[in-house]
Design a protein around this motif. Sequence first.
Motif, PDB file in Angstrom:
ATOM      1  N   MET A   1       1.800   2.174  -3.456  1.00 37.58           N
ATOM      2  CA  MET A   1       0.636   2.774  -4.120  1.00 37.58           C
ATOM      3  C   MET A   1       0.453   4.222  -3.691  1.00 37.58           C
ATOM      4  SD  MET A   1      -0.989   0.472  -5.838  1.00 37.58           S
ATOM      5  CE  MET A   1      -2.000  -0.953  -5.897  1.00 37.58           C
ATOM      6  N   ARG A   2       0.562   4.442  -2.393  1.00 40.75           N
ATOM      7  CA  ARG A   2       0.309   5.786  -1.868  1.00 40.75           C
ATOM      8  C   ARG A   2       1.367   6.781  -2.344  1.00 40.75           C
ATOM      9  NH1 ARG A   2      -3.159   6.659   2.071  1.00 40.75           N
ATOM     10  NH2 ARG A   2      -1.818   8.184   3.070  1.00 40.75           N
TER      11      ARG A   2
ATOM     12  N   ALA B   1       0.239   7.611  -5.847  1.00 41.85           N
ATOM     13  CA  ALA B   1      -0.962   8.457  -5.877  1.00 41.85           C
ATOM     14  C   ALA B   1      -0.672   9.862  -5.365  1.00 41.85           C
ATOM     15  CB  ALA B   1      -2.070   7.816  -5.044  1.00 41.85           C
TER      16      ALA B   1
ATOM     17  N   VAL C   1      -3.459   9.797 -12.189  1.00 40.93           N
ATOM     18  CA  VAL C   1      -3.439   8.524 -11.481  1.00 40.93           C
ATOM     19  C   VAL C   1      -4.717   8.430 -10.664  1.00 40.93           C
ATOM     20  CG1 VAL C   1      -2.236   7.213  -9.696  1.00 40.93           C
ATOM     21  CG2 VAL C   1      -0.929   8.640 -11.262  1.00 40.93           C
ATOM     22  N   ASN C   2      -5.370   7.301 -10.687  1.00 37.24           N
ATOM     23  CA  ASN C   2      -6.495   7.089  -9.770  1.00 37.24           C
ATOM     24  C   ASN C   2      -6.233   5.838  -8.962  1.00 37.24           C
ATOM     25  OD1 ASN C   2      -8.994   8.488 -11.920  1.00 37.24           O
ATOM     26  ND2 ASN C   2      -8.130   9.320 -10.049  1.00 37.24           N
ATOM     27  N   MET C   3      -6.781   5.847  -7.765  1.00 35.97           N
ATOM     28  CA  MET C   3      -6.490   4.752  -6.852  1.00 35.97           C
ATOM     29  C   MET C   3      -7.784   4.178  -6.319  1.00 35.97           C
ATOM     30  SD  MET C   3      -3.873   4.732  -3.758  1.00 35.97           S
ATOM     31  CE  MET C   3      -3.943   3.634  -2.372  1.00 35.97           C
TER      32      MET C   3
ATOM     33  N   PHE D   1      -9.022   2.423  -3.169  1.00 38.44           N
ATOM     34  CA  PHE D   1      -8.495   2.270  -1.821  1.00 38.44           C
ATOM     35  C   PHE D   1      -8.820   0.896  -1.254  1.00 38.44           C
ATOM     36  CE2 PHE D   1      -7.092   6.533  -0.529  1.00 38.44           C
ATOM     37  CZ  PHE D   1      -7.460   7.215  -1.669  1.00 38.44           C
TER      38      PHE D   1
ATOM     39  N   SER E   1     -12.956   4.365  -9.456  1.00 39.79           N
ATOM     40  CA  SER E   1     -11.573   4.603  -9.864  1.00 39.79           C
ATOM     41  C   SER E   1     -11.392   4.419 -11.370  1.00 39.79           C
ATOM     42  CB  SER E   1     -10.623   3.696  -9.082  1.00 39.79           C
ATOM     43  OG  SER E   1     -10.919   2.348  -9.355  1.00 39.79           O
TER      44      SER E   1
ATOM     45  N   ASP F   1      -7.762  12.400  -4.777  1.00 37.20           N
ATOM     46  CA  ASP F   1      -7.359  11.482  -5.838  1.00 37.20           C
ATOM     47  C   ASP F   1      -8.248  11.659  -7.060  1.00 37.20           C
ATOM     48  OD1 ASP F   1      -5.670   9.124  -6.538  1.00 37.20           O
ATOM     49  OD2 ASP F   1      -7.645   8.216  -6.804  1.00 37.20           O
TER      50      ASP F   1
ATOM     51  N   LEU G   1      -4.345   2.430  -9.845  1.00 36.81           N
ATOM     52  CA  LEU G   1      -3.790   1.686  -8.722  1.00 36.81           C
ATOM     53  C   LEU G   1      -4.924   0.948  -8.029  1.00 36.81           C
ATOM     54  CD1 LEU G   1      -1.717   4.677  -7.321  1.00 36.81           C
ATOM     55  CD2 LEU G   1      -0.900   2.864  -8.826  1.00 36.81           C
TER      56      LEU G   1
ATOM     57  N   THR H   1       0.838  -1.204   0.000  1.00 35.75           N
ATOM     58  CA  THR H   1       0.000   0.000   0.000  1.00 35.75           C
ATOM     59  C   THR H   1       0.872   1.253   0.000  1.00 35.75           C
ATOM     60  OG1 THR H   1      -1.765  -1.183   1.130  1.00 35.75           O
ATOM     61  CG2 THR H   1      -1.819   1.209   1.258  1.00 35.75           C
TER      62      THR H   1
ATOM     63  N   ASP I   1      -5.801  -1.437  -4.967  1.00 34.56           N
ATOM     64  CA  ASP I   1      -5.307  -2.051  -3.733  1.00 34.56           C
ATOM     65  C   ASP I   1      -6.279  -3.143  -3.313  1.00 34.56           C
ATOM     66  OD1 ASP I   1      -3.870  -2.616  -1.513  1.00 34.56           O
ATOM     67  OD2 ASP I   1      -3.766  -0.561  -0.768  1.00 34.56           O
TER      68      ASP I   1
END
Lengths: 384, 296
Positions: free
Chosen positions: A63-64, A67, A94-96, A98, A166, B199, A175, A60, A177
């Motif tokens: 990833m963070r 992001a 970038v999109n994540m 969570f 996302s 984000d 991204l 994670t 997770d």
Amino acid sequence: MEIQENTGFAPWGDPEAKPLIRFQNVTKRFGTFTAIDNLTLDIYAREFFALLGPSGCGKTTIMRMLAGFEDPSEGEIFLDGENIAGVPPNRRPVNMMFQSYALFPHLSVWDNIAFGLRRSEMARDKTRIAARVEEMLKLTRLEKFARRKPHQISGGQRQRVALARSLAKAPRLLLLDEPLGALDKKLRQETQFELMDIQERTGTTFVIVTHDQEEAMTVASRVAVMDHGKIVQVDTPATIYEAPNSVYVADFIGEINIFKGHASPPRDGFCEIAFAEGLAPIRARAPEEMQGEAEVSFAIRPEKVLIGPERPPELPEGRANAYRGKVIDIAYLGNISTYHVELAGGQKVKVQAANTRRIQRRTITWEQEVWISFTDTAGVVLTR
Amino acid sequence: MRRFALIAVPYLWLLVLFLVPFLIVLKISLSDATLAIPPYTPTLDLSRGWQGVRDWAAGLDLENYWFLTEDALYWKAYLSSLKIAVLSTLLTLLVGYPIAYGMARAPDHWRPTLMMLVILPFWTSFLIRVYSWKAILSQEGLLNQFLLWLGVIHEPLTILNTNTAVYIGIVYTYLPFMVLPIYAALEKLDESLLEAAEDLGCSRLSAFWLVTVPLSRQGIIAGSFLVFIPAMGEFVIPALLGGSRTLMIGKVLWEEFFSNRDWPVASAVAVVLLLLLIVPIVLFQRNEQKNREAEG
Ligand SMILES: Nc1ncnc2c1ncn2[C@@H]1O[C@H](COP(=O)(O)OP(=O)(O)OP(=O)(O)O)[C@@H](O)[C@H]1O
Ligand SMILES: [Mg+2]
């Protein structure tokens, strides 16, 4: 287990190719704790890159940093060749998704998915937003729940909302997770193929965290196996599976038998590993870096071991390893069975065989004396 | 039976401490003022039996309520109270929200201390605290001296005995009632929601408007009612800090009661105030109910 074939897409092997993401000696510390330890890694455009590793190994955190929620303590991260230090999350393409989903509890499913679109260049165009949201709802099969609030839907549905949200902005880099953890097997497989399909159609680059190695094997172009903030091996799923570079990776991916022993100096590319008193040494291909004799681990997948009531006929030039043992357990898994065989020296070996015959006519039973065998190229010799 | 007992206790409590006094006040508001003890008629004389009750009931009328509509003083006082209450509620929100936000964002180990600081003023007498504002706001007070010393002003400002002083007093007094419910809402806010908003393309500021504010709405509403309801009937603060031109219904009530000794009109003023407040009180209860449902 199915192994994805190499489809010819391999920018990581091309010295000319420019990576989309480059981690350059990145270290991330939280106080005195080092979460990411001197990471150097390239991820290429259109890749489906999977991060695999035990809980707390830093997936994670990677990833963070991509992001934009954490800055590296040391080192640099490049996106398209540009250092992205200091670029705020809302300015990154970038999109994540969570791990905790982070759905907005005060907004409906529909509005959650539309949230990012309303803050994009699409903002003015209501009909385009609506069309895009509907598309996402359809993709994740949430049409019926569009008007509900997040607390009015199930865990799996929430996960799909997070995924849809996302995906909606079609970012350059997505991204994920643990995107599919809460889905049942069937829906998970369908969503995996959906993701691969999206990836193919949009050319989005995916970085995905998963605990499910089968999932990593199915979807990923490359897999990174991590341990304590370090990457232990980055390779295609097939390579990771067939040629792990360490006991850690071998053990982490799939089932494997490990024989610890002492290897003789290699001759003609092969060495002999003495692993138990009174038993013939294992003949196996020596790894290139091996020079003299060494303490090694021999690793072999259960499905690469043959089992039978009789000693198998010798392969030409004695290339087979064969040992006598006793069946101590049989796990019947439908299409395959796993036999737990104990060798004379006490070493336990798992053997997997396809159940091509009906169960009544199976010839191997509990407590039976059997022979197990494998060729000298079926396993790998690991020096670390 | 046990369930009945459980429900009966709060109802009994309400009956004794709220309904009975209310009925007494209501009854007085329907009476006429006289110079006697008690200063209103008729009084219920049960020794005359049924006839006594009938005479008593016949003596009650709505005259005092008519009177409230005739004299402009009353509705002006109601309106002025409403204005002061609304404005000071907004001011309290403006001051209280950042405090609550700061508390919710403070490191964990700081929060109990900050909470203490917010509650601390309750440990000293309310009267003393309001009184000390006199010392701060008067012409020779601390504030004027400080501003003069800074050179921001050259003449002392007249703050005490104006509506400004009343606003300051109300905001100061009721601030904790605003801060605590907002803090409770903000503390529960999941940090990752703000990250998700960023984000998805929000700046910090728009994430605040689109996520933080809506998710603390319940706290804002609760805090606003907790300030608005008592501020509407406030008496001590306008009496001590306000001037002769500060018109508030609480002050009018007090004057009717103690200066004019017109208990019936005072009671009528109180009953109307209560009826006016029932609307926000019911709205407040609804909000609390919704809160519980959202959590449950
Ligand atoms: N903000 C933080 N402060 C301190 N330590 C942190 C912080 N965030 C993460 N860590 C630590 O860094 C390590 C890596 O965390 P990370 O969340 O990246 O793990 P992960 O690989 O995603 O694990 P999981 O599979 O359980 O999600 C953990 O040991 C975690 O405790
Ligand atoms: Mg994680």
